[in-house]
Design an enzyme around this catalytic site. Structure first.
Site, PDB file in Angstrom:
ATOM      1  CG  ASP A   1      -0.207   0.004   2.536  1.00 48.81           C
ATOM      2  OD1 ASP A   1       0.793  -0.748   2.678  1.00 48.81           O
ATOM      3  OD2 ASP A   1      -0.609   0.749   3.446  1.00 48.81           O
TER       4      ASP A   1
ATOM      5  CD  GLU B   1       4.216   0.838   6.783  1.00 51.27           C
ATOM      6  OE1 GLU B   1       4.947   1.182   7.712  1.00 51.27           O
ATOM      7  OE2 GLU B   1       3.926   1.614   5.831  1.00 51.27           O
TER       8      GLU B   1
END
Lengths: 477, 477
Positions: free
Chosen positions: A104, A169
């Protein structure tokens, strides 16, 4: 794997097709896997499936692990991106490493000041510009390519390799803690070492990272009138939420005024002080890079210490107020300040949450405002610290020497890899952070990039490191 | 025009087709004529052409007056929307009124919290929701329909009617001052009275407005690093522009701390105080409407005085910082606070500019920050005040009595109609403000609306007022 073989890869003949390597990064960067924007969630799901497919094609044993839903501030729920786990090799006579990474990214828009489309990987002067290029897509791909290199050479992997690739994250690894706990005695039970490559070097010298700061991210929302008001018509009659919000953010000096926070910080030891002194770090270069003529501290040790081992507060912005170009004569009805405090040993996020919330409410109470204050901690990530003399680090030093022909800097990271601390606490396994990102990659910023050099040499480092880890004696786990 | 004829219109037979009246407002609202957003400039040009075409179709003598270019903060220039002038009737034995209005609007997005698409006029319970419906498109159309009503009845206009319709009011009427000065001895030379309907009633009782506040709108930009930075990586080392900006905005109490500003305000006279006491104003209703349980002042006179005749400061927002939903761990590199100070007699915008700029620079200097502060005043609009016993106001009282069968409130306006003061200073003509907007129209806010009642009865008021103005004796100009 010998140095010769590494050299063989260096010539790029047959082992890895560099065209394919760059195309893969281009494909991954093109997916807008922004985990903080709920509207991009379908892209994020697509990203996780792309990772799973790639690892499956390579012959890995792959799972897309459902980690449930996240609750949004408005009470709605949203499916979390699945976590990809994969396994290559299952030889009980070998060590097993588990490589953690995330795919991400932080938000990015061309209008933020990017020179190129952030989701269209663009090469300029040997640098590959794109959101997520360095944080953390290229490092994840470099590990994948390292496994592919062994496969291309028809060599057995020197260690069993597992992957844990997540998609949350950048917003605090929501759901991953629970997944690690749930699989502690299954997927993680055979794992000997955990490797994370989600950070960068401090200079042109390669580095090994032995600590990160945590992060407590807060929303302070002040709500007043039921809707935005015309500042001409209502100015002077209503107590404006923006006034209250700016008021409780106080007169921040860059120092943290909240009682109890500085007191919790572990004192700087003499050994640490000496270590910082030995680190290769050019203050002028650092200033030039970020374009300022003065920093918070003027000597290297103070600066490194405040970058790595002291807490700091940053105000990121205000949601709900007028933020577009031009003028608007509005009294915003509900405004939310977003700020975060970086965590260091021995701070405790649960305690910080209480300290910040109590402090803001006490300051707000003094204003006697009719508006409502709501303080929420949306991320609470702990710091992490490792022993630089552990065999994992010694193996890292050897691998760096082989590929780069120099000794690494031993550094800490001001940023947060929330999951490092969880891996440590839950699995009890040792962790190493082995960055391949450049010191000037612009993480979270405009014009994030990964250089071809770091990407390719970093891949070679990972190839060499798997070999070095296989040499670690069983006793020293 | 007799009361009978007004009643005739009330029945809506033949004189004005109400379907067409609402469709016209729908068409005008559908044009996103946001003057503060340079990207919407083509829409704004289209809006001005639409107005010109309409007036031309009605047989007016119409001009689209070029008023030059505006300079943007980045040094670029952009064509200003043309000003539409029109003339109906040219009988030197009659008075000539000049109706001023504007057809640009404030920004609006569905995501701001609108219940309906702001650019798709939507009727709910007799209210017509849409950006610009009340401010100022429906009032401009009501004047147009008033002229059309005389035409439909095949009656001569009782006065010559001129129009000046601009497209930059919401950002400070850029270019209009110069245009008025340039046409002082031509277009404006025959004008006897100027009528402005760009404000609202204070309650359900119709009102005449005799004063407005001015506005000085400021950008305070703090610039530091050359680009946004990761707050984990750089937090603790750089002096953050956001910290500086919040710091110099200080601990605003809602009071203005800048030396010299409060001293310039004209004292509240006993007569004024008595006048405020007589005004119909329901504090509880006001609180309910905006959804707060406490206001800045708890008695009517103080509240009205601070709404109308004292200065106020509002912080509208910050450009350049993180303002989206979600989290982003960024240190913004350049942040610009937007705030404005409402002007009242005897404040002078040029002086306010100096006072604000000097004050912010002196506060900033104390911080000894390496960042750069730039303060710009982008709007500097003067306040305006009229004599409520002038024949124009007496005529207004009679017209209101005829249409609504009651006496008007005599009120002031907290907001700014920048051009009122210019008309007064340049042309020397008398001005009346005759609002038809409702007290709860939500100007500049989400869910702006115009009620069918105010729109239709307002049109009738304008029809009646033209007749009353024609009765004013020549001597009393």
């Amino acid at each position: 794997m010998s140095v010769l073989q590494i050299k063989y890869i260096k010539s790029s003949d047959n082992v890895l097709d560099l065209g394919c390597v760059f195309q893969m990064l281009r494909d991954w960067v093109a997916i807008e896997s922004d985990s903080s924007n709920v509207q991009k969630r379908p892209e994020l799901h697509r990203m996780m499936e792309t990772v799973a497919q790639k690892l499956q094609l390579m012959g890995g044993t792959v799972q897309l692990v459902d980690i449930g839903e996240q609750e949004l501030p408005d009470g709605q729920t949203l499916e979390l991106p699945k976590v990809v786990t994969a396994q290559f090799g299952n030889d009980s006579s070998k060590h097993t490493v588990c490589i953690y990474g995330h795919v991400d990214v932080q938000p990015a828009k061309l209008e933020d000041g990017w020179a190129t489309d952030p989701y269209n990987l663009t090469e300029i002067n040997g640098n590959l510009y794109g959101r997520g290029a360095s944080d953390n897509k290229a490092p994840v791909l470099a590990w994948i390519h390292a496994v592919e290199a062994y496969q291309a050479l028809s060599m057995d992997l020197p260690v069993n390799v597992k992957f844990v690739i997540e998609g949350m994250e950048e917003t605090g690894s929501n759901g991953l803690d629970a997944m690690i706990m749930a699989q502690r005695d299954t997927f993680f039970s055979e794992v000997d070492y955990i490797i994370i490559s989600d950070c960068g070097w401090l200079s042109r010298r390669p580095a090994l990272t032995y600590g990160t700061r945590g992060n407590c991210y807060f929303f302070a929302e002040v709500e007043g009138p039921k809707q935005d008001l015309h500042s001409g018509v209502y100015g002077g009659t209503v107590i404006e939420p923006m006034t209250d919000l700016i008021g409780i953010l106080g007169d921040p000096s860059g120092k943290i005024l909240i009682p109890g926070i500085r007191e919790a910080v572990a004192p700087l030891s003499d050994e640490e002080w000496k270590m910082y002194q030995d680190i290769q770090f050019d203050m002028d270069n650092y200033k030039n890079k970020i374009g300022v003529n003065q920093l918070m501290y003027s000597n290297k040790v103070d600066l490194l210490a405040h970058m790595w081992r002291y807490p700091t507060v940053s105000i990121h912005g205000i949601e709900g107020a007028f933020s577009d170009p031009g003028t608007k004569t509005v009294i915003p009805a509900k405004v939310t300040a977003k700020f975060s405090i970086r965590q260091v040993p021995d701070m405790d996020p649960a305690m910080v949450k209480k300290q910040v919330t109590d402090y803001l409410h006490s300051v707000f109470a003094k204003r006697k405002s009719p508006n409502k204050l709501k303080v929420t901690m949306v991320i609470g990530a702990k710091p992490w610290l490792a022993d630089t003399h552990h065999p994992l680090y010694e193996a890292g030093k050897v691998a760096i020497k082989r590929v780069f022909n120099m000794d690494p800097d031993l550094i800490r990271e001001g940023g947060t890899i929330p999951i490092a601390r969880t891996f440590q606490d839950v699995t009890g396994k040792s962790i190493i952070m082995m960055p391949i990102g450049g010191f000037d990659d612009g993480l979270h910023s405009q014009n994030e990039k990964m250089s071809r050099y770091n990407y390719i040499e970093g891949t070679k480092l990972f190839i060499a490191y798997l070999n070095e880890v296989s040499q670690i004696k069983r006793t020293s786990v």
